[in-house]
Write a protein that holds these residues in place. Structure first.
Motif, PDB file in Angstrom:
ATOM      1  N   GLY A 508      32.642  35.206-103.530  1.00  0.00           N
ATOM      2  CA  GLY A 508      32.948  34.561-102.261  1.00  0.00           C
ATOM      3  C   GLY A 508      32.070  35.020-101.113  1.00  0.00           C
ATOM      4  N   MET A 509      30.895  35.581-101.437  1.00  0.00           N
ATOM      5  CA  MET A 509      29.993  36.103-100.391  1.00  0.00           C
ATOM      6  C   MET A 509      28.949  35.040-100.053  1.00  0.00           C
ATOM      7  SD  MET A 509      29.657  39.922-102.119  1.00  0.00           S
ATOM      8  CE  MET A 509      28.617  40.615-100.851  1.00  0.00           C
ATOM      9  N   ARG A 510      29.363  34.008 -99.333  1.00  0.00           N
ATOM     10  CA  ARG A 510      28.508  32.860 -99.065  1.00  0.00           C
ATOM     11  C   ARG A 510      27.269  33.232 -98.250  1.00  0.00           C
ATOM     12  NH1 ARG A 510      28.949  29.512-102.659  1.00  0.00           N
ATOM     13  NH2 ARG A 510      27.640  28.188-101.343  1.00  0.00           N
ATOM     14  N   GLU A 511      27.421  34.175 -97.351  1.00  0.00           N
ATOM     15  CA  GLU A 511      26.281  34.575 -96.525  1.00  0.00           C
ATOM     16  C   GLU A 511      25.172  35.166 -97.394  1.00  0.00           C
ATOM     17  OE1 GLU A 511      25.211  37.648 -92.846  1.00  0.00           O
ATOM     18  OE2 GLU A 511      27.311  37.138 -93.277  1.00  0.00           O
ATOM     19  N   MET A 512      25.558  35.985 -98.378  1.00  0.00           N
ATOM     20  CA  MET A 512      24.572  36.594 -99.266  1.00  0.00           C
ATOM     21  C   MET A 512      23.948  35.558-100.205  1.00  0.00           C
ATOM     22  SD  MET A 512      24.278  39.610 -98.255  1.00  0.00           S
ATOM     23  CE  MET A 512      23.171  40.169 -99.545  1.00  0.00           C
ATOM     24  N   GLU A 514      23.334  32.447 -99.366  1.00  0.00           N
ATOM     25  CA  GLU A 514      22.324  31.759 -98.571  1.00  0.00           C
ATOM     26  C   GLU A 514      21.101  32.649 -98.336  1.00  0.00           C
ATOM     27  OE1 GLU A 514      22.404  28.630 -97.906  1.00  0.00           O
ATOM     28  OE2 GLU A 514      24.394  28.502 -98.841  1.00  0.00           O
ATOM     29  N   LYS A 515      21.340  33.934 -98.144  1.00  0.00           N
ATOM     30  CA  LYS A 515      20.236  34.867 -97.925  1.00  0.00           C
ATOM     31  C   LYS A 515      19.345  34.956 -99.166  1.00  0.00           C
ATOM     32  CE  LYS A 515      19.257  39.650 -96.610  1.00  0.00           C
ATOM     33  NZ  LYS A 515      19.851  40.972 -96.257  1.00  0.00           N
ATOM     34  N   THR A 516      19.987  34.999-100.357  1.00  0.00           N
ATOM     35  CA  THR A 516      19.228  35.092-101.610  1.00  0.00           C
ATOM     36  C   THR A 516      18.433  33.817-101.845  1.00  0.00           C
ATOM     37  OG1 THR A 516      20.976  36.503-102.513  1.00  0.00           O
ATOM     38  CG2 THR A 516      19.409  35.556-104.085  1.00  0.00           C
ATOM     39  N   ARG A 517      19.055  32.679-101.580  1.00  0.00           N
ATOM     40  CA  ARG A 517      18.352  31.405-101.748  1.00  0.00           C
ATOM     41  C   ARG A 517      17.170  31.290-100.782  1.00  0.00           C
ATOM     42  NH1 ARG A 517      23.052  26.769-102.403  1.00  0.00           N
ATOM     43  NH2 ARG A 517      23.957  27.544-104.353  1.00  0.00           N
ATOM     44  N   ALA A 518      17.372  31.786 -99.581  1.00  0.00           N
ATOM     45  CA  ALA A 518      16.300  31.739 -98.576  1.00  0.00           C
ATOM     46  C   ALA A 518      15.120  32.606 -99.021  1.00  0.00           C
ATOM     47  CB  ALA A 518      16.833  32.199 -97.219  1.00  0.00           C
ATOM     48  N   GLU A 519      15.423  33.749 -99.608  1.00  0.00           N
ATOM     49  CA  GLU A 519      14.353  34.624-100.098  1.00  0.00           C
ATOM     50  C   GLU A 519      13.571  33.951-101.222  1.00  0.00           C
ATOM     51  OE1 GLU A 519      12.046  38.154-100.332  1.00  0.00           O
ATOM     52  OE2 GLU A 519      13.318  37.237 -98.796  1.00  0.00           O
ATOM     53  N   MET A 520      14.296  33.261-102.109  1.00  0.00           N
ATOM     54  CA  MET A 520      13.625  32.507-103.163  1.00  0.00           C
ATOM     55  C   MET A 520      12.683  31.464-102.573  1.00  0.00           C
ATOM     56  SD  MET A 520      16.428  31.687-106.141  1.00  0.00           S
ATOM     57  CE  MET A 520      15.234  30.731-107.064  1.00  0.00           C
ATOM     58  N   LYS A 521      13.181  30.754-101.572  1.00  0.00           N
ATOM     59  CA  LYS A 521      12.385  29.700-100.950  1.00  0.00           C
ATOM     60  C   LYS A 521      11.163  30.281-100.262  1.00  0.00           C
ATOM     61  CE  LYS A 521      12.863  25.638 -97.966  1.00  0.00           C
ATOM     62  NZ  LYS A 521      13.801  24.844 -97.119  1.00  0.00           N
TER      63      LYS A 521
END
Length: 584
Positions: A508-512, A514-521
């Motif tokens: 349930g750590m939605r912020e993390m 999004e952060k991980t996906r952003a790093e991938m991008k």
């Protein structure tokens, strides 16, 4: 003579005192010459009525046809004792005999003769000496000979490179190539082939690409089929399939070696559909496959789960008289096992007249893959009874079988047995199997301790197994540690980011997330779409995870949607908590 030559010739002659043992062979050789048959007394060379080089050479050459190299050597030694002079003809036969007899003492003796009579640089003698030293494993001697005698003779360098390749000394091949260039020796197609082979073994296709361009410019490449084939193989082994396919298509005269290689490299790089298409194109080109080609096509079928295609290949091999040798039979049983037809796999295995450790490992792994751990372990016991020593691959199969069946204690016993009973040190794959087994049982702390106690730095497979277990059991902290190690080991791979994102999502750590996906991008990483396949009739249908509708025809797509609606109407609710969330 210089220092090296003096060192070679300092030892006592290896041929002194040697005499022919097969006197009938000598007598028959003399009969060919029209000479009277006489009996050679092994006690004295003075009784041998042969006094010219031509007669000696004819006898030695005739004897060599029987492939009894000990007699060839004894005749050469007898000739020397009788005062006969070495020449480029009899030296080549003597050198070949030394190589076949694996005698370095005799090799040094005949090399000394070549030096004393000034024949070591002769057109036929020099390559024979290099080939002899390389074949005997004295690669330093072969290299020194190349550098010191005729550094401009490219064929000698090629022979030394071939010896290095046979000893899996790929880096040394490239070092020799570099030395060859520094000495100004012009590379020939044979040497270029060995360089390409070494680069392929090292997955050095990018470096090889620059050599490829150079060889085109200086005319080395031309239409040399062997060199072109080696370059295709180099690109394929390096994962550079686009380059491999491009060069493959440019070659007009595609022989069975090139076709077989292309099918194999496509299959090994996960391009199973393309591998089977290449196999079909080969048939259309009227090139008959051999055991190697069919084995590679079977491997492609095993990756796709294409049982009908695999059965068709089995029938094709039987109808066309393609021999079911050890490699082919092992590929066949592996295909049946991975396509779910485990008892067909067992039938092939039972029918094999000869089985090696790889055959046993494949059948054990097949039963383990189907969750039939007890059968896999029974086969392992049978393997030991038949006195076939297991190897590291066998234990990967055993531990995988325990993991798929959840046999924790059995897996522990087998893991400990590896080194204790068989002297096999566990490698990365074995630790990955154990981490997976412990992870499935929820023993993640024990898995982490196992990794901590590894004698060598854990590889990506081990950390990936731990990260996968963390995803299942939602261990965020441990997942972050495993993912961090994977980021260092495989910075260009998106898998660790995707798994970590899913751990965060499950927690349930939605912020993390999004952060991980952003790093991938930010790093430009995209997860490759997964796929599943189903075989219907003579076709294999692929269902892409990202856009299934685009990967199937309208009829199958409509059926899929109808089944999905019916399942939901009956109350089916998919569990997506462990679904991989694509970060792209």
């Amino acid at each position: 003579m210089g220092g090296a030559e003096a060192s070679i010739c300092s030892e006592k002659s290896a041929w002194s005192g040697d005499q022919p043992k097969s006197l009938e062979i000598v007598a028959d050789a003399r009969s060919v010459l029209g000479m009277e048959k006489v009996s050679l007394d092994s006690r004295s060379s003075s009784e041998v009525p042969v006094r010219n080089s031509r007669s000696w050479n004819t006898i030695i050459a005739s004897c060599s046809k029987t492939l009894d190299f000990s007699d060839v050597w004894r005749l050469y030694a007898l000739m020397r004792q009788a005062g006969g002079r070495p020449d480029s003809y009899n030296l080549v036969f003597a050198i070949q005999a030394c190589a076949e007899m694996s005698s370095i003492q005799r090799a040094k003796s005949v090399h000394c003769d070549a030096l004393r009579w000034g024949l070591d640089a002769q057109e036929h003698v020099a390559p024979a000496l290099v080939k002899m030293y390389a074949g005997l494993g004295f690669l330093e001697d072969a290299r020194d000979f190349c550098c010191g005698v005729l550094p401009g003779r490219s064929i000698l360098w090629g022979l030394t490179m071939r010896g290095l390749l046979k000893s899996s000394k790929d880096v040394e091949v490239l070092d020799l190539f570099s030395l060859m260039n520094r000495l100004g020796t012009q590379v020939d197609p044979s040497s270029a082939v060995h360089v390409a082979q070494a680069l392929g073994n090292l997955a050095g296709g990018e470096v090889g690409g620059s050599f490829h361009s150079l060889w085109i410019r200086n005319g080395v490449l031309g239409s040399n089929t062997r060199l072109l084939t080696s370059l295709v193989d180099m690109y394929g082994k390096s994962g550079m399939l686009a380059d491999a396919c491009k060069l493959f298509e440019e070659i007009d005269d595609k022989d069975i070696v090139l076709w077989s290689l292309m099918v194999a490299r496509l299959a090994q790089n996960g391009k199973s559909v393309e591998a089977l298409r290449a196999f079909q194109r080969m048939l259309a080109a009227m090139v008959m496959p051999n055991e190697v080609t069919v084995a590679s096509a079977l491997f492609a079928c095993s990756q796709l789960g294409a049982l009908l295609h695999g059965e068709s290949l089995h029938g094709f091999a039987i109808r066309n008289g393609i021999r079911l040798d050890l490699v082919m039979s092992t590929a066949l049983l592996d295909m049946y096992a991975k396509c779910g037809s485990i008892w067909s796999s067992r039938k092939v295995f039972d029918g094999m007249p000869v089985r090696n450790v790889f055959s046993w490992s494949a059948i054990i792994g097949g039963f383990g893959l189907q969750g039939l751990c007890s059968e896999a372990l029974a086969l392992f016991d049978q393997m030991k009874e038949e006195q076939v020593e297991p190897n590291a691959v066998t234990f990967v199969s055993i531990l995988s079988a325990c993991s798929h069946s959840g046999e924790l204690e059995e897996g522990r016993r087998r893991f400990e047995s590896m080194s204790r009973d068989f002297g096999i040190a566990p490698e990365d794959e074995h630790y990955a199997c154990m981490v997976d087994l412990l992870g499935r049982a929820g023993l993640l702390d024990e898995a982490a301790l196992l990794i901590q106690g590894m004698p060598a730095a854990p590889g990506a497979g081990v950390w990936g197994a731990l990260l996968g277990a963390c995803r299942i059991h939602r261990r965020v902290g441990l997942a972050e540690k495993a993912a961090g190690e994977l980021f260092l080991l495989e910075p260009d791979q998106p898998g660790a980011y995707v798994l970590l994102s899913n751990v965060y999502a499950a927690a349930g750590m939605r912020e993390m997330v999004e952060k991980t996906r952003a790093e991938m991008k930010r790093k430009g990483l995209r997860k490759m779409s997964g796929f599943s396949s189903v075989e219907v009739g003579e076709k294999v249908y692929l269902f892409l995870a990202k856009n299934p509708a685009a990967s199937i025809d309208a009829t199958v797509g409509e059926l899929s949607r109808r089944l999905s609606s019916q399942m939901k109407a009956m109350g089916y609710v998919p569990d997506v908590s462990f679904a991989l969330h694509d970060g792209g």
